[in-house]
Motif scaffolding. Structure first.
Motif, PDB file in Angstrom:
ATOM      1  N   MET A 100       0.891  -1.040  -0.005  1.00  0.00           N
ATOM      2  CA  MET A 100       0.001   0.002  -0.012  1.00  0.00           C
ATOM      3  C   MET A 100       0.680   1.135   0.048  1.00  0.00           C
ATOM      4  SD  MET A 100      -3.173   0.596   2.588  1.00  0.00           S
ATOM      5  CE  MET A 100      -2.281   0.801   4.050  1.00  0.00           C
ATOM      6  N   TRP A 101       2.052   1.225   0.918  1.00  0.00           N
ATOM      7  CA  TRP A 101       3.000   2.454   0.791  1.00  0.00           C
ATOM      8  C   TRP A 101       3.628   2.385  -0.362  1.00  0.00           C
ATOM      9  CZ3 TRP A 101       3.812   6.528   3.445  1.00  0.00           C
ATOM     10  CH2 TRP A 101       4.923   7.090   3.399  1.00  0.00           C
ATOM     11  N   GLU A 102       3.882   1.623  -1.151  1.00  0.00           N
ATOM     12  CA  GLU A 102       4.815   1.697  -2.475  1.00  0.00           C
ATOM     13  C   GLU A 102       3.811   2.104  -3.258  1.00  0.00           C
ATOM     14  OE1 GLU A 102       6.241  -2.220  -3.145  1.00  0.00           O
ATOM     15  OE2 GLU A 102       7.921  -1.902  -1.989  1.00  0.00           O
ATOM     16  N   SER A 103       2.405   1.668  -3.502  1.00  0.00           N
ATOM     17  CA  SER A 103       1.690   2.197  -4.367  1.00  0.00           C
ATOM     18  C   SER A 103       1.320   3.754  -4.272  1.00  0.00           C
ATOM     19  CB  SER A 103       0.432   1.513  -4.377  1.00  0.00           C
ATOM     20  OG  SER A 103      -0.469   1.412  -3.103  1.00  0.00           O
ATOM     21  N   MET A 104       1.235   4.008  -2.790  1.00  0.00           N
ATOM     22  CA  MET A 104       0.931   5.659  -2.476  1.00  0.00           C
ATOM     23  C   MET A 104       2.059   6.246  -3.169  1.00  0.00           C
ATOM     24  SD  MET A 104      -0.873   5.679   1.049  1.00  0.00           S
ATOM     25  CE  MET A 104       0.231   7.123   1.488  1.00  0.00           C
ATOM     26  N   GLN A 105       3.365   5.853  -3.108  1.00  0.00           N
ATOM     27  CA  GLN A 105       4.532   6.661  -3.334  1.00  0.00           C
ATOM     28  C   GLN A 105       4.604   6.577  -5.112  1.00  0.00           C
ATOM     29  OE1 GLN A 105       6.980   7.994  -1.635  1.00  0.00           O
ATOM     30  NE2 GLN A 105       5.620   7.452   0.311  1.00  0.00           N
ATOM     31  N   GLU A 106       4.152   5.825  -5.719  1.00  0.00           N
ATOM     32  CA  GLU A 106       3.891   5.693  -7.059  1.00  0.00           C
ATOM     33  C   GLU A 106       2.994   6.493  -7.785  1.00  0.00           C
ATOM     34  OE1 GLU A 106       3.801   1.766  -8.472  1.00  0.00           O
ATOM     35  OE2 GLU A 106       5.697   1.378  -7.539  1.00  0.00           O
ATOM     36  N   SER A 109      -3.868   4.777  -6.342  1.00  0.00           N
ATOM     37  CA  SER A 109      -4.624   4.644  -5.575  1.00  0.00           C
ATOM     38  C   SER A 109      -4.493   3.703  -4.448  1.00  0.00           C
ATOM     39  CB  SER A 109      -6.298   4.549  -6.009  1.00  0.00           C
ATOM     40  OG  SER A 109      -6.904   4.389  -4.995  1.00  0.00           O
ATOM     41  N   TYR A 110      -4.319   3.896  -3.358  1.00  0.00           N
ATOM     42  CA  TYR A 110      -3.742   2.564  -2.535  1.00  0.00           C
ATOM     43  C   TYR A 110      -5.251   1.883  -2.113  1.00  0.00           C
ATOM     44  CZ  TYR A 110      -5.230   5.560   1.507  1.00  0.00           C
ATOM     45  OH  TYR A 110      -6.038   6.143   2.483  1.00  0.00           O
ATOM     46  N   LYS A 111      -6.215   2.601  -2.174  1.00  0.00           N
ATOM     47  CA  LYS A 111      -7.439   1.765  -1.762  1.00  0.00           C
ATOM     48  C   LYS A 111      -7.827   0.767  -2.925  1.00  0.00           C
ATOM     49  CE  LYS A 111      -9.453   5.266   1.176  1.00  0.00           C
ATOM     50  NZ  LYS A 111     -10.543   6.404   1.514  1.00  0.00           N
ATOM     51  N   GLY A 112      -7.686   1.467  -4.106  1.00  0.00           N
ATOM     52  CA  GLY A 112      -7.997   0.220  -5.133  1.00  0.00           C
ATOM     53  C   GLY A 112      -7.015  -0.921  -5.146  1.00  0.00           C
ATOM     54  N   ASN A 113      -5.679  -0.638  -4.976  1.00  0.00           N
ATOM     55  CA  ASN A 113      -4.900  -1.613  -4.730  1.00  0.00           C
ATOM     56  C   ASN A 113      -5.040  -2.597  -3.758  1.00  0.00           C
ATOM     57  OD1 ASN A 113      -2.648  -2.926  -5.269  1.00  0.00           O
ATOM     58  ND2 ASN A 113      -1.116  -1.772  -4.456  1.00  0.00           N
TER      59      ASN A 113
END
Length: 145
Positions: A100-106, A109-113
């Motif tokens: 989740m943190w990595e997807s936020m950094q990229e 959407s971390y919720k979708g992930n």
């Protein structure tokens, strides 16, 4: 002596059946109690049996100790399995947080992930239904006008 038979006779004529039934009940009660006392082993005979059979007492105590040890080992094994399961769950949570943190950094959407990860876990866990359910067409609550 003439006065005694009259009251006794009147008492027996009035309450004779009740007296007879009470006497039978008392007799049966005494028999039941005496049988119970005869069937119960007394403390003296139990002590004599223990003095005669010390090997049996030792064997019984050893069997009891072995059973306790076996139950304790089973309990310890269950505790270890539970701890391992908890460690795996914590590791999975940590991995999800990292993803989740990595997807936020990229910038994704971390919720979708997170939803995708949960769907992957659910699909991996239960392969009973591979076809996703479609939503039925809903009518609007208010009219178009």
């Amino acid at each position: 002596l003439r006065l005694v038979p009259v009251p006794v006779g009147s008492l027996l004529s009035s309450y004779g059946w009740y007296i007879l039934l009470a006497a039978v009940a008392v007799y049966l009660l005494i028999q039941k109690i005496s049988q119970g006392l005869a069937a119960r082993p007394s403390g003296r005979s139990g002590a004599a049996d223990a003095a005669v059979e010390p090997d049996a007492v030792v064997r019984r105590q050893e069997a009891l100790a072995a059973a306790r040890l076996r139950m304790q080992e089973e309990l310890n094994a269950q505790a270890e399995r539970y701890k391992e399961k908890q460690r795996q769950l914590e590791e999975e949570k940590r991995r999800q947080k990292i993803a989740m943190w990595e997807s936020m950094q990229e910038g994704k959407s971390y919720k979708g992930n997170l939803k995708l990860n949960q769907q992957e876990v659910e699909s991996g866990a239960s392969t009973s239904s591979a076809v996703p359910k479609s939503k039925p067409n809903k009518k609007p609550l208010r009219g178009g006008g």
